[in-house]
Design a protein around this motif. Sequence first.
Motif: not given
Length: 425
Positions: A83-97, A101-112
């Motif tokens: 429980q207390d081990a440091r996590p593996v963090l997977i991320g990106s962003h879902i705000d856009s310019v 399109g549908a993928f910039d940032g979102c692929l990293g968050v929704l892929g996680g």
Amino acid sequence: MPRDVPERVAVDGDRLWRSLMELAKIGAYDDAQTGLRGVSRLALTDADADGRRLLVSWMKAAGLTVRVDAVGNIYGRRAGSEQDARPVLIGSHIDSVASAGAFDGCLGVLGGLEIIRTLNERGVTTRRPLEIVAFSDEEGVRFGTDMLGSAVAAGRIALEDAYALKDADGLSFGEELTRIGFAGPHGVRLNPPPHAYLECHIEQGPLLVRSGTDVGVVTGTQGISWQEILVYGRAAHAGATPTEMRIDAGLFAAEIVRHLRDMVESGDFGKLRATVGHLSLHPGDTNIVPARARLTVDLRNPDEDEMVRAEEHLARYLDGLQGVQDGLRITARRMARTSPVAFNARLQAIVTREADSLGLTHAVLMSGAGHDAQEMAAVCPAVMIFARGEYDGISHSPREYSTAESCARAIDLLAATALKLADEE
Ligand code: HGY
Ligand code: MN
Ligand code: MN
């Protein structure tokens, strides 16, 4: 690796695709120039808030413990056996310019999220916790500084400075974050830092698709320099004012745009790229010589020394241009500035090894775009995986596209890498 933790899992590419398309409906618009459906989900707008709420609902449905920090970063944690081990963090962003399109940032968050969903289905418990994050305002196009949420989490930008940033209408980041209900109660700093940070992103360039390569192992990001330049001339009548009497702010702005391209084409500043993304004239009427011009300058360079030389050259050029005519005034204000960042070599080697195990062809490349991973690299080992984009990898455009297969391949690689790291002591 404990017996019940697989070396790799195959994610559900159709479910990932459905999630990407579902999120892309939020902020969708009909792009007149391309005739395509684009996405506009600028940071802290109502559309961004709707996207955030959808993501939180999906995180909760996947059994994640969700927390929102004071800069609006959204974290979803999946417990590990330690429980207390440091996590593996997977991320990106879902705000856009504004024309995304549908993928910039979102692929990293929704892929996680898809990896979490798959591990839930498989009943897999990793040693370390897995955590997904959607960082606030990665694009920076509304409040003028990119990678904002991750820069605050990494300590490069102070929370109060982020709150004080204002958009073109004078609305502050802090006010808008409160307005949309995402000024979270949690501290922003990552103490202790994650065990590692992983980000999967579309390449946003042509290298993978032109070479027919499946995925990219990203070595780092290039330097970024954003400036706002104001050119003050003098309003005058377009018909009655003799040319020699004019102080035409629009003319000098055009000269600056041309000079930036000349700088790039001169080859004197290494692999410099220069973009004037915003150019507006005031008052902007047909029959008035422009009194004022506002332009933004985005410089990119993989070499810090060449970037500094380019910035210094531009400053001298603007100073010289100002002296061309009495009454002309030119000011420059720095908006954002980051140096090139190298990603962790050990993590790159793991990604490469896992790509081989998955039978994926891969290329090693530096990112042309900036990413949250460059901020996370300051607090923990970080690496990125690129998914192939189609249509020459065009991005920051409704033309941005990747296939369900390309996305699933890259997320399978992200999953294999995350499983490896989540099992480390
Ligand atoms: O500007 C960039 O490189 C990124 O898209 N924020
Ligand atoms: Mn991005
Ligand atoms: Mn972007």
